[in-house]
Design a protein around this motif. Structure first.
Motif, mmCIF file in Angstrom:
data_model
loop_
_atom_site.group_PDB
_atom_site.id
_atom_site.type_symbol
_atom_site.label_atom_id
_atom_site.label_comp_id
_atom_site.label_asym_id
_atom_site.label_seq_id
_atom_site.Cartn_x
_atom_site.Cartn_y
_atom_site.Cartn_z
ATOM 1 N N ALA A 96 0.840 -1.200 0.000
ATOM 2 C CA ALA A 96 0.000 0.000 0.000
ATOM 3 C C ALA A 96 0.874 1.249 0.000
ATOM 4 N N LYS A 97 1.942 1.234 0.800
ATOM 5 C CA LYS A 97 2.868 2.367 0.839
ATOM 6 C C LYS A 97 3.606 2.504 -0.494
ATOM 7 N N GLN A 98 4.026 1.356 -1.055
ATOM 8 C CA GLN A 98 4.720 1.396 -2.337
ATOM 9 C C GLN A 98 3.800 1.921 -3.437
ATOM 10 N N ARG A 99 2.540 1.554 -3.366
ATOM 11 C CA ARG A 99 1.583 1.967 -4.391
ATOM 12 C C ARG A 99 1.347 3.481 -4.341
ATOM 13 N N LYS A 100 1.233 4.039 -3.145
ATOM 14 C CA LYS A 100 1.065 5.484 -3.019
ATOM 15 C C LYS A 100 2.269 6.219 -3.588
ATOM 16 N N ARG A 101 3.450 5.698 -3.269
ATOM 17 C CA ARG A 101 4.664 6.325 -3.775
ATOM 18 C C ARG A 101 4.729 6.239 -5.297
ATOM 19 N N ALA A 102 4.383 5.062 -5.833
ATOM 20 C CA ALA A 102 4.417 4.869 -7.284
ATOM 21 C C ALA A 102 3.385 5.753 -7.980
ATOM 22 N N GLN A 103 2.217 5.943 -7.353
ATOM 23 C CA GLN A 103 1.182 6.796 -7.947
ATOM 24 C C GLN A 103 1.613 8.258 -7.981
ATOM 25 N N ARG A 104 2.369 8.670 -6.958
ATOM 26 C CA ARG A 104 2.892 10.035 -6.969
ATOM 27 C C ARG A 104 3.924 10.206 -8.088
#
Length: 208
Positions: free
Chosen positions: A75-83
């Motif tokens: 979930a944390k990786q996904r937020k970072r990747a979306q940014r």
């Protein structure tokens, strides 16, 4: 008599193989049980966020600790990747790479939820004493509708938790497996179902 013995007595059971029967045929067979006997072979299933699947015979099914850690990390990786995707130039190769990484993270979570639903439904249907499984008739689509106005962030978090608990998949997989095993899955109105005593029918908030 045991459930296995009753299954042998089914009029549609052949000697060499047991072909799949319709839900109506299984329901008709279960209608021959009296209330007490049917109650002994019925499992109520409650779906929640903290515990995705809890049964009336005190059985809880939830993601393993290592799986929960992986979900949280992704979930944390996904937020970072979306940014990263938002900062990349439209049509650029680097933006496409970042989008592919987001899709990969989503797919890994989906695979984990599917595996959980398969394993949970298999364990439930393999219970030799259970022949009827009862779910609350939850309207998952309505429950996870996008919120408007105040509390949007909190509602979005709840929606993610509900969808991440594999409620729908668990019921679908169990329904399919149960029919093959000559067992049945039904849904009942959710109102007060968690407060109603399964023995006497008395409803009280203390029963939770």
């Amino acid at each position: 008599d045991t459930v296995a013995a009753r299954l042998v007595q089914l009029p549609f059971t052949t000697e060499d193989e047991q072909s799949e029967r319709t839900e109506h045929e299984i329901a008709d067979w279960l209608a021959t049980f009296d209330r007490h006997k049917l109650s002994k072979h019925t499992i109520g299933i409650d779906r929640g966020v903290a515990i995705p699947c809890a049964t009336s015979d005190a059985g809880d099914f939830h993601f393993r600790r290592v799986e929960r850690k992986r979900i949280s990390k992704r979930a944390k990786q996904r937020k970072r990747a979306q940014r990263v995707v938002a900062r990349r130039q439209q049509g650029s190769r680097r933006r496409e790479i970042a989008k592919a990484w987001v899709s990969t993270l989503h797919r890994r979570d989906a695979d984990l939820r599917r595996d959980f639903a398969h394993q949970t439904s298999r364990k439930l249907v393999d219970d030799p004493n259970a022949i009827l499984f009862v779910f609350e008739d939850l309207k998952i689509k309505s429950m996870t509708a996008r919120a408007r106005g105040c509390g949007v962030r909190q509602k979005a978090g709840l929606n993610r938790s509900i969808l991440g608990s594999a409620w729908g998949q668990t019921k679908i997989f169990l329904t399919h497996k149960a029919q093959k095993a000559h067992k049945l899955v039904i849904s009942v109105a959710p109102h007060y179902s968690s407060q109603e005593c399964r023995i006497c029918g008395h409803t009280s908030p203390d029963n939770r």
